[in-house]
Design an enzyme around this catalytic site. Structure first.
Site, PDB file in Angstrom:
ATOM      1  CB  CYS A 417      57.804 -16.372 -49.171  1.00 52.93           C
ATOM      2  SG  CYS A 417      58.379 -17.676 -48.066  1.00 52.93           S
ATOM      3  CG  ASP A 541      61.519  -9.814 -49.163  1.00 55.44           C
ATOM      4  OD1 ASP A 541      60.749 -10.787 -49.100  1.00 55.44           O
ATOM      5  OD2 ASP A 541      62.163  -9.389 -48.184  1.00 55.44           O
ATOM      6  CG  HIS A 543      58.858 -12.498 -47.117  1.00 51.67           C
ATOM      7  ND1 HIS A 543      60.093 -12.678 -47.719  1.00 51.67           N
ATOM      8  CD2 HIS A 543      58.510 -13.709 -46.611  1.00 51.67           C
ATOM      9  CE1 HIS A 543      60.477 -13.936 -47.565  1.00 51.67           C
ATOM     10  NE2 HIS A 543      59.543 -14.589 -46.889  1.00 51.67           N
TER      11      HIS A 543
END
Length: 584
Positions: A417, A541, A543
């Site tokens: 990440c 994000d 992820h």
């Protein structure tokens, strides 16, 4: 009858940054007796050398955008009447006065040798332009065979051939063709050629509840067709035998295909006859810029001639596109003089790049942009609880690419990440023109950390996490930029740093990498209520593991506003704030 006047809101915002006592020129498009002012230039002081004048600047504009008036900011000498003689888009040139003290605009049309005040001025935005106008991007190549001393003559001859109607235009999306006016049997509109519906909105909405991102420009593709055969001679024509003259001497020759890439800003109701003329004009503007590029190179006899390449730009805060022609392969250092001139005449500051090759706009129909998401946050419909009178809001400035897990067929699920957040940040520096290095892979990032001595050699090809400290090291090493670091001992303390984050996005505008515990995210913006202390964070994000599907990314919250509860109360957080270099 005097035309109606509309002014793009971007013009008003840009005028706020122009100092008093400055004169300039206005540029706009005229259609259906309505003049729409899109942009302006400023007259640089006599002691400052600029090799681009307002006539030359018009060549950088899309076809149909013409010099339309004179601009005065603050108190200026009233020497504007003579300047009207260069304006031919309208019989009634515009005179615009802008005053900083009260942000007041006064507009006049020059009618029958007198200035007539305009009481009804309509301020419009870019979406209004998109309702009526569309960009046509015309591309192709022209054969160029010349000697060093006659390149200009050959290019002028090419312009004459184009104007004489020796080209056709193909619109591949509808497989439609457009030829010289003389060959048009039925005059139809652009709307009919492209089969545009009557409820055309000029935007490519994905869904009604998702706004179209503004990071990419929508344009209709068109391609140049060259007439290769001559006209059929009548039987009455006398046939002549060719005469050849042979001269033996040495010379340098140039034989190549000249790349043409033009833009036209066209009303969707324009007739096919007028459209052909507009597209021809766009090619002529392109070739004139090519001529200037060749001329600048020929003046530097010590350097080899390189083919000119047209590139399109949309500087931040502008509501229109600008085309610039650079020699192919020239570095940013080699184009700096020309770019400085553009900054000066357009009233841009000298602290940020706008016309580097990395600043080039991205088009929707370019294959390279179809497999990536650029600026997904711009597709978010902002809710009232994010922005109201008490909230201070600042977000990332410019463009970036959304990097996340599992992209490029690389499995980094569960450990990559921070690498992906770093890739997003570096993509920002690339798209703003600050660097030409490619976005690094995980391995390149790991090797960089090994090379600077931060990690052991066995770190390369591992699945070890990195944090904000390592992200800062890589940015400093690969991009030669500085970073600032903010620390929060708990998730609740992240909110207390809201004023610092507001200041960062206002002054630097770069994405922020934040790492805490085992997770890393990218902060794209902040909304802060100074009265209650409430904070919301615009989060990208990394992820996410799905395809590049914007509705999914937005609706599932992979890019969106998060409350302060998004941060874990028992985690320690570090933030890496990349600093924007001061340069053009």
């Amino acid at each position: 009858m005097a035309p109606q006047l509309r002014i793009l809101s971007n013009v008003i915002e840009r005028l706020k940054n122009i100092k008093n006592g400055v004169t300039g020129h206005l540029y706009g498009v005229m259609y259906d007796n309505t003049l729409t002012v899109l942009t302006f230039s400023v007259n640089v002081m006599n002691n400052v050398e600029v090799n681009i004048n307002h006539t030359m600047l018009q060549l950088h504009m899309s076809a149909e955008v013409y010099l339309c008036g004179i601009l005065h900011v603050g108190e200026c000498e009233e020497k504007f009447i003579d300047a009207f003689q260069d304006i031919d888009i309208t019989d009634n040139p515009l005179f615009l006065k802008y005053t900083h003290d009260n942000l007041k605009i006064q507009a006049y049309f020059y009618i029958h040798l007198k200035l007539e005040s305009i009481n009804d001025i309509k301020i419009i935005n870019e979406s209004d332009i998109c309702q009526e106008f569309i960009y046509i991007r015309l591309r192709g190549s022209l054969p160029l065979i010349a000697q060093d001393d006659n390149i200009m003559e050959v290019l002028k001859e090419s312009r004459k051939n184009i104007v004489s109607g020796k080209i056709g235009i193909h619109f591949p999306s509808k497989n439609a063709f457009l030829f010289n006016n003389e060959n048009i049997i039925k005059d139809i509109s652009l709307k009919e050629i492209l089969n545009i519906s009557d409820n055309y909105e000029g935007t490519r909405n994905i869904r009604k509840d998702i706004k179209k991102p503004m990071g990419i420009v929508n344009a209709v593709n068109a391609y140049i067709l060259l007439k290769m055969s001559g006209d059929k001679h009548s039987e009455d024509n006398i046939k002549y035998a060719p005469v050849l003259q042979y001269i033996k001497r040495s010379f340098n020759s140039l034989e190549c295909n000249l790349f043409i890439d033009t833009l036209s800003l066209v009303n969707i109701n324009v007739s096919s006859a007028d459209l052909y003329g507009i597209l021809v004009e766009s090619m002529c503007r392109n070739i004139k810029l090519v001529e200037k590029c060749f001329e600048n190179q020929l003046q530097k006899s010590e350097t080899p001639i390189k083919l000119p390449i047209p590139i399109h730009f949309k500087p931040q805060g502008f509501g229109h596109l600008i085309t610039v022609v650079y020699p192919n392969g020239y570095s940013d250092k080699e184009t700096i003089e020309y770019r400085e001139n553009l900054h000066k005449i357009l009233g841009l500051d000298m602290t940020r790049p706008y016309f580097r090759c990395g600043n080039a706009v991205k088009f929707y129909n370019d294959s390279k942009t179809e497999s990536i998401l650029i600026n997904p946050h711009e597709a978010i419909v902002v809710k009232d609880d994010i922005i109201n009178s008490n909230w201070k809001v600042q977000i990332v400035q410019g463009l970036y690419i959304y990097y996340h897990y599992m992209q490029d067929n690389f499995d980094d699920n569960g450990w990559g990440c921070a690498y992906r957040s770093l890739q997003t940040i570096i993509s920002w520096f690339r798209l703003q023109g600050y660097t030409e290095i490619p976005v690094p892979s995980h391995r390149v990032i790991q090797k960089c950390l090994v090379d600077i001595g931060d990690k052991p050699s066995n770190f390369i090809n591992s699945k070890q996490w990195i944090g904000s400290t390592e992200v800062g090291f890589v940015l400093e090493s690969l991009l030669d930029i500085s970073v600032k670091v903010l620390c929060a001992s708990t998730g609740e303390e992240v909110s207390s740093l809201a004023p610092n984050l507001l200041h960062h996005f206002q002054t630097q505008g770069t994405p922020i990498m934040i790492g805490g515990g085992v997770l890393a995210h990218t902060i794209l913006g902040i909304s802060y209520d100074q009265i209650t202390g409430d904070v919301k964070f615009l989060i990208l994000d990394p992820h996410y593991v799905g395809p590049e599907h914007l509705p999914t990314v937005i609706n599932k919250g992979w890019c969106g506003w998060k409350s302060k509860d998004f941060w874990k109360k028992d985690a320690f957080y570090n933030m890496c704030l990349p600093q924007r270099p001061v340069c053009i």
